[in-house]
Design a protein around this motif. Structure first.
Motif, PDB file in Angstrom:
ATOM      1  N   ALA A 140      -0.983  -0.697   0.968  1.00  0.00           N
ATOM      2  CA  ALA A 140      -0.922   0.689   1.447  1.00  0.00           C
ATOM      3  C   ALA A 140       0.287   1.414   0.856  1.00  0.00           C
ATOM      4  CB  ALA A 140      -0.874   0.728   2.973  1.00  0.00           C
ATOM      5  N   TYR A 141       1.418   0.717   0.762  1.00  0.00           N
ATOM      6  CA  TYR A 141       2.591   1.344   0.158  1.00  0.00           C
ATOM      7  C   TYR A 141       2.335   1.605  -1.331  1.00  0.00           C
ATOM      8  CZ  TYR A 141       7.172   2.629  -1.344  1.00  0.00           C
ATOM      9  OH  TYR A 141       8.204   3.340  -1.890  1.00  0.00           O
ATOM     10  N   GLY A 142       1.754   0.651  -2.013  1.00  0.00           N
ATOM     11  CA  GLY A 142       1.438   0.838  -3.433  1.00  0.00           C
ATOM     12  C   GLY A 142       0.503   2.008  -3.660  1.00  0.00           C
ATOM     13  N   LEU A 143      -0.485   2.159  -2.788  1.00  0.00           N
ATOM     14  CA  LEU A 143      -1.403   3.289  -2.887  1.00  0.00           C
ATOM     15  C   LEU A 143      -0.656   4.601  -2.633  1.00  0.00           C
ATOM     16  CD1 LEU A 143      -4.298   4.334  -3.253  1.00  0.00           C
ATOM     17  CD2 LEU A 143      -4.636   3.953  -0.792  1.00  0.00           C
ATOM     18  N   SER A 144       0.205   4.625  -1.617  1.00  0.00           N
ATOM     19  CA  SER A 144       1.007   5.822  -1.332  1.00  0.00           C
ATOM     20  C   SER A 144       1.906   6.159  -2.508  1.00  0.00           C
ATOM     21  CB  SER A 144       1.878   5.606  -0.086  1.00  0.00           C
ATOM     22  OG  SER A 144       1.104   5.329   1.035  1.00  0.00           O
TER      23      SER A 144
END
Length: 149
Positions: free
Chosen positions: A87-91
């Motif tokens: 999720a952080y990588g996507l953000s």
């Protein structure tokens, strides 16, 4: 109770990844692996891909590793950690690569206080073309001074 713990691990991982992004950016990308990051500061190639993208791949592998620990070793905590990193990588991808650097032509008209602050902080970071004297290494949480007019 387990659902609450799962959510806390996910949120903790997501927030911890901002620290990891800052740390990796400041001490690794602008340190001993500058050779992989410098093409992000000095566009000296015609490719859409940058050597800098290898850092994204590294964290994707870490995330996949936690998914595999969950799946094959029945380690419950591997799932919320893996999803938190993902999720952080996507953000990060949406904010950094799409919104700020416009690798895809989306979100061009985002002009709220947060968007302006993040853009301003990143612009200050990129004014330094060499690995030394950099500032503002975070991505999603930047110093408050960049949100002031």
């Amino acid at each position: 109770m387990q659902t609450l713990l799962w959510i806390l691990v996910f949120l903790g991982t997501y927030c911890f990844m901002e620290f990891m992004a800052w740390f990796t950016h400041k001490y690794i990308m602008h340190g001993f692996l500058w050779s992989l990051h410098k093409d992000h500061h000095k566009k000296d190639h015609d490719s859409w891909f940058e050597r800098n993208d290898l850092f994204f791949i590294f964290y994707a592998i870490v995330s996949i590793g936690f998914f595999l620990l969950w799946r094959y070793n029945d380690l419950w905590i591997g799932l919320p950690i893996g999803i938190g990193i993902f999720a952080y990588g996507l953000s990060y991808f949406i904010v950094h690569d799409i919104f700020i650097h416009q690798r895809f032509k989306l979100f061009r008209n985002a002009n709220n206080w947060y968007a302006k602050g993040v853009r301003r902080a990143h612009k200050i970071h990129h004014k330094h073309l060499e690995k030394e004297k950099g500032e503002c290494f975070g991505m999603l949480f930047v110093p408050f001074k960049y949100f002031k007019k």
